[in-house]
Design a protein around this motif. Sequence first.
Motif, PDB file in Angstrom:
ATOM      1  N   VAL A  81     118.520  45.402 -42.874  1.00 47.46           N
ATOM      2  CA  VAL A  81     118.470  44.868 -41.519  1.00 47.46           C
ATOM      3  C   VAL A  81     119.240  43.558 -41.421  1.00 47.46           C
ATOM      4  CG1 VAL A  81     116.324  46.026 -40.913  1.00 47.46           C
ATOM      5  CG2 VAL A  81     116.231  43.745 -41.891  1.00 47.46           C
ATOM      6  N   VAL A  82     119.494  42.918 -42.562  1.00 47.71           N
ATOM      7  CA  VAL A  82     120.251  41.668 -42.566  1.00 47.71           C
ATOM      8  C   VAL A  82     121.722  41.941 -42.269  1.00 47.71           C
ATOM      9  CG1 VAL A  82     120.989  39.726 -43.998  1.00 47.71           C
ATOM     10  CG2 VAL A  82     118.629  40.525 -44.112  1.00 47.71           C
ATOM     11  N   THR A  83     122.303  42.921 -42.970  1.00 50.10           N
ATOM     12  CA  THR A  83     123.729  43.219 -42.798  1.00 50.10           C
ATOM     13  C   THR A  83     123.982  44.370 -41.823  1.00 50.10           C
ATOM     14  OG1 THR A  83     123.790  44.823 -44.614  1.00 50.10           O
ATOM     15  CG2 THR A  83     124.180  42.485 -45.165  1.00 50.10           C
ATOM     16  N   GLY A  84     122.956  45.152 -41.520  1.00 47.29           N
ATOM     17  CA  GLY A  84     123.119  46.318 -40.650  1.00 47.29           C
ATOM     18  C   GLY A  84     123.594  47.552 -41.395  1.00 47.29           C
ATOM     19  N   GLU A  85     123.808  47.417 -42.690  1.00 44.71           N
ATOM     20  CA  GLU A  85     124.273  48.544 -43.506  1.00 44.71           C
ATOM     21  C   GLU A  85     123.283  49.706 -43.434  1.00 44.71           C
ATOM     22  OE1 GLU A  85     124.682  49.710 -48.230  1.00 44.71           O
ATOM     23  OE2 GLU A  85     124.494  47.609 -47.663  1.00 44.71           O
ATOM     24  N   GLY A  86     123.792  50.888 -43.183  1.00 47.81           N
ATOM     25  CA  GLY A  86     122.991  52.104 -43.205  1.00 47.81           C
ATOM     26  C   GLY A  86     122.193  52.401 -41.949  1.00 47.81           C
ATOM     27  N   LEU A  87     122.123  51.469 -40.999  1.00 50.08           N
ATOM     28  CA  LEU A  87     121.313  51.699 -39.802  1.00 50.08           C
ATOM     29  C   LEU A  87     121.881  52.816 -38.935  1.00 50.08           C
ATOM     30  CD1 LEU A  87     120.276  48.058 -38.825  1.00 50.08           C
ATOM     31  CD2 LEU A  87     118.968  49.782 -40.079  1.00 50.08           C
ATOM     32  N   ALA A  88     123.197  52.879 -38.790  1.00 52.59           N
ATOM     33  CA  ALA A  88     123.812  53.953 -38.000  1.00 52.59           C
ATOM     34  C   ALA A  88     123.539  55.305 -38.657  1.00 52.59           C
ATOM     35  CB  ALA A  88     125.307  53.719 -37.842  1.00 52.59           C
ATOM     36  N   GLU A  89     123.644  55.362 -39.985  1.00 54.59           N
ATOM     37  CA  GLU A  89     123.365  56.609 -40.704  1.00 54.59           C
ATOM     38  C   GLU A  89     121.906  57.011 -40.539  1.00 54.59           C
ATOM     39  OE1 GLU A  89     124.919  53.969 -42.031  1.00 54.59           O
ATOM     40  OE2 GLU A  89     126.935  54.718 -42.460  1.00 54.59           O
ATOM     41  N   LEU A  90     120.992  56.029 -40.569  1.00 57.13           N
ATOM     42  CA  LEU A  90     119.575  56.327 -40.381  1.00 57.13           C
ATOM     43  C   LEU A  90     119.328  56.873 -38.979  1.00 57.13           C
ATOM     44  CD1 LEU A  90     116.647  56.314 -41.315  1.00 57.13           C
ATOM     45  CD2 LEU A  90     116.509  53.911 -40.613  1.00 57.13           C
ATOM     46  N   ARG A  91     119.938  56.269 -37.962  1.00 50.89           N
ATOM     47  CA  ARG A  91     119.798  56.789 -36.587  1.00 50.89           C
ATOM     48  C   ARG A  91     120.322  58.217 -36.508  1.00 50.89           C
ATOM     49  NH1 ARG A  91     120.701  51.406 -35.081  1.00 50.89           N
ATOM     50  NH2 ARG A  91     122.955  51.647 -35.157  1.00 50.89           N
ATOM     51  N   ASP A  92     121.465  58.485 -37.141  1.00 50.34           N
ATOM     52  CA  ASP A  92     122.027  59.836 -37.147  1.00 50.34           C
ATOM     53  C   ASP A  92     121.080  60.820 -37.836  1.00 50.34           C
ATOM     54  OD1 ASP A  92     124.253  58.874 -35.835  1.00 50.34           O
ATOM     55  OD2 ASP A  92     125.531  58.831 -37.637  1.00 50.34           O
ATOM     56  N   LEU A  93     120.514  60.406 -38.976  1.00 57.70           N
ATOM     57  CA  LEU A  93     119.582  61.254 -39.709  1.00 57.70           C
ATOM     58  C   LEU A  93     118.368  61.594 -38.860  1.00 57.70           C
ATOM     59  CD1 LEU A  93     118.775  61.981 -43.011  1.00 57.70           C
ATOM     60  CD2 LEU A  93     117.052  60.350 -42.322  1.00 57.70           C
ATOM     61  N   LEU A  94     117.796  60.575 -38.192  1.00 60.03           N
ATOM     62  CA  LEU A  94     116.629  60.803 -37.343  1.00 60.03           C
ATOM     63  C   LEU A  94     116.988  61.665 -36.139  1.00 60.03           C
ATOM     64  CD1 LEU A  94     114.922  57.289 -37.416  1.00 60.03           C
ATOM     65  CD2 LEU A  94     114.178  59.385 -38.567  1.00 60.03           C
ATOM     66  N   GLY A  95     118.152  61.438 -35.560  1.00 63.51           N
ATOM     67  CA  GLY A  95     118.590  62.239 -34.417  1.00 63.51           C
ATOM     68  C   GLY A  95     118.777  63.690 -34.794  1.00 63.51           C
ATOM     69  N   GLU A  96     119.416  63.935 -35.933  1.00 64.42           N
ATOM     70  CA  GLU A  96     119.618  65.319 -36.388  1.00 64.42           C
ATOM     71  C   GLU A  96     118.282  65.981 -36.692  1.00 64.42           C
ATOM     72  OE1 GLU A  96     121.653  67.665 -40.094  1.00 64.42           O
ATOM     73  OE2 GLU A  96     122.648  65.863 -39.341  1.00 64.42           O
ATOM     74  N   TRP A  97     117.404  65.259 -37.356  1.00 59.45           N
ATOM     75  CA  TRP A  97     116.085  65.798 -37.665  1.00 59.45           C
ATOM     76  C   TRP A  97     115.337  66.150 -36.379  1.00 59.45           C
ATOM     77  CZ3 TRP A  97     111.373  63.936 -36.169  1.00 59.45           C
ATOM     78  CH2 TRP A  97     110.281  64.624 -36.683  1.00 59.45           C
ATOM     79  N   ALA A  98     115.356  65.263 -35.385  1.00 58.69           N
ATOM     80  CA  ALA A  98     114.644  65.512 -34.126  1.00 58.69           C
ATOM     81  C   ALA A  98     115.222  66.722 -33.402  1.00 58.69           C
ATOM     82  CB  ALA A  98     114.694  64.273 -33.236  1.00 58.69           C
ATOM     83  N   ARG A  99     116.541  66.876 -33.410  1.00 58.29           N
ATOM     84  CA  ARG A  99     117.157  68.033 -32.756  1.00 58.29           C
ATOM     85  C   ARG A  99     116.768  69.339 -33.440  1.00 58.29           C
ATOM     86  NH1 ARG A  99     121.106  64.255 -32.123  1.00 58.29           N
ATOM     87  NH2 ARG A  99     122.140  64.744 -34.079  1.00 58.29           N
ATOM     88  N   ASN A 100     116.564  69.301 -34.743  1.00 57.05           N
ATOM     89  CA  ASN A 100     116.220  70.510 -35.494  1.00 57.05           C
ATOM     90  C   ASN A 100     114.729  70.798 -35.526  1.00 57.05           C
ATOM     91  OD1 ASN A 100     118.906  70.998 -36.126  1.00 57.05           O
ATOM     92  ND2 ASN A 100     118.806  69.742 -37.969  1.00 57.05           N
ATOM     93  N   LEU A 101     113.941  69.923 -34.958  1.00 52.21           N
ATOM     94  CA  LEU A 101     112.497  70.116 -34.948  1.00 52.21           C
ATOM     95  C   LEU A 101     112.168  71.380 -34.176  1.00 52.21           C
ATOM     96  CD1 LEU A 101     109.843  68.777 -35.874  1.00 52.21           C
ATOM     97  CD2 LEU A 101     109.760  67.648 -33.664  1.00 52.21           C
ATOM     98  N   SER A 102     111.401  72.252 -34.777  1.00 56.13           N
ATOM     99  CA  SER A 102     111.146  73.551 -34.151  1.00 56.13           C
ATOM    100  C   SER A 102     110.118  73.489 -33.034  1.00 56.13           C
ATOM    101  CB  SER A 102     110.687  74.552 -35.215  1.00 56.13           C
ATOM    102  OG  SER A 102     109.489  74.103 -35.815  1.00 56.13           O
ATOM    103  N   GLN A 103     109.296  72.480 -32.999  1.00 56.75           N
ATOM    104  CA  GLN A 103     108.295  72.375 -31.942  1.00 56.75           C
ATOM    105  C   GLN A 103     108.671  71.266 -30.974  1.00 56.75           C
ATOM    106  OE1 GLN A 103     104.832  71.629 -34.285  1.00 56.75           O
ATOM    107  NE2 GLN A 103     105.135  69.455 -34.328  1.00 56.75           N
ATOM    108  N   PRO A 104     108.296  71.425 -29.702  1.00 54.68           N
ATOM    109  CA  PRO A 104     108.619  70.373 -28.739  1.00 54.68           C
ATOM    110  C   PRO A 104     107.828  69.109 -29.044  1.00 54.68           C
ATOM    111  CG  PRO A 104     107.209  72.023 -27.724  1.00 54.68           C
ATOM    112  CD  PRO A 104     107.568  72.531 -29.100  1.00 54.68           C
ATOM    113  N   MET A 105     108.494  67.969 -28.860  1.00 54.61           N
ATOM    114  CA  MET A 105     107.837  66.693 -29.112  1.00 54.61           C
ATOM    115  C   MET A 105     107.058  66.261 -27.877  1.00 54.61           C
ATOM    116  SD  MET A 105     110.627  64.623 -31.293  1.00 54.61           S
ATOM    117  CE  MET A 105     109.427  63.356 -31.629  1.00 54.61           C
ATOM    118  N   LEU A 106     105.932  65.646 -28.085  1.00 52.48           N
ATOM    119  CA  LEU A 106     105.111  65.125 -27.004  1.00 52.48           C
ATOM    120  C   LEU A 106     105.381  63.644 -26.857  1.00 52.48           C
ATOM    121  CD1 LEU A 106     101.735  66.863 -27.857  1.00 52.48           C
ATOM    122  CD2 LEU A 106     103.382  67.540 -26.123  1.00 52.48           C
TER     123      LEU A 106
END
Length: 175
Positions: A81-106
Amino acid sequence: PVELIDTAGLRPSTDFIESLSQSLGRGQAEQADLVLLCLEGGVVSVAEESALLERKQPPVQALATKSDLSAPPPGGPAVSVVTGEGLAELRDLLGEWARNLSQPMLAPSLSRCRHHVEGCLKNLRQAHSLVLFEEPAELLALELREALQQLGEMVGAVYTDDLLDRIFSRFCIGK
């Protein structure tokens, strides 16, 4: 929408409050769709964290933190969080995971829904009892109104003072 919940870390503790907060954190993890296990870069994880990584449900994704202070282990995402390294990749990972979630999110959390449903059921049971014992209709109406209030709060149709207090405490709203 993705809801992130930060819980107490897993570490040996003899303190009652910390043990209780870790127990509550484990309960949240069991209800989660995905667990991000944040491990400080360069620090060996405790046995419980290693066991958590081996679980299949919910899936666990290890995340090396403080990657600006030490070299992260290979193979997993690393952030700083100091340098911002990896934060964009983490957002992408979470976004991809959420899109692939088989059940609707509440949108509301499960615990919030459960609280309101339990309150509604309590009022409905009381209303049923009032009907069985032929109590005054005013009391029945009150219980039914309270049951509807619980459902309204759950779906956001009812604005309570507590909700408004939380909104105004987090946002600066000008005149």
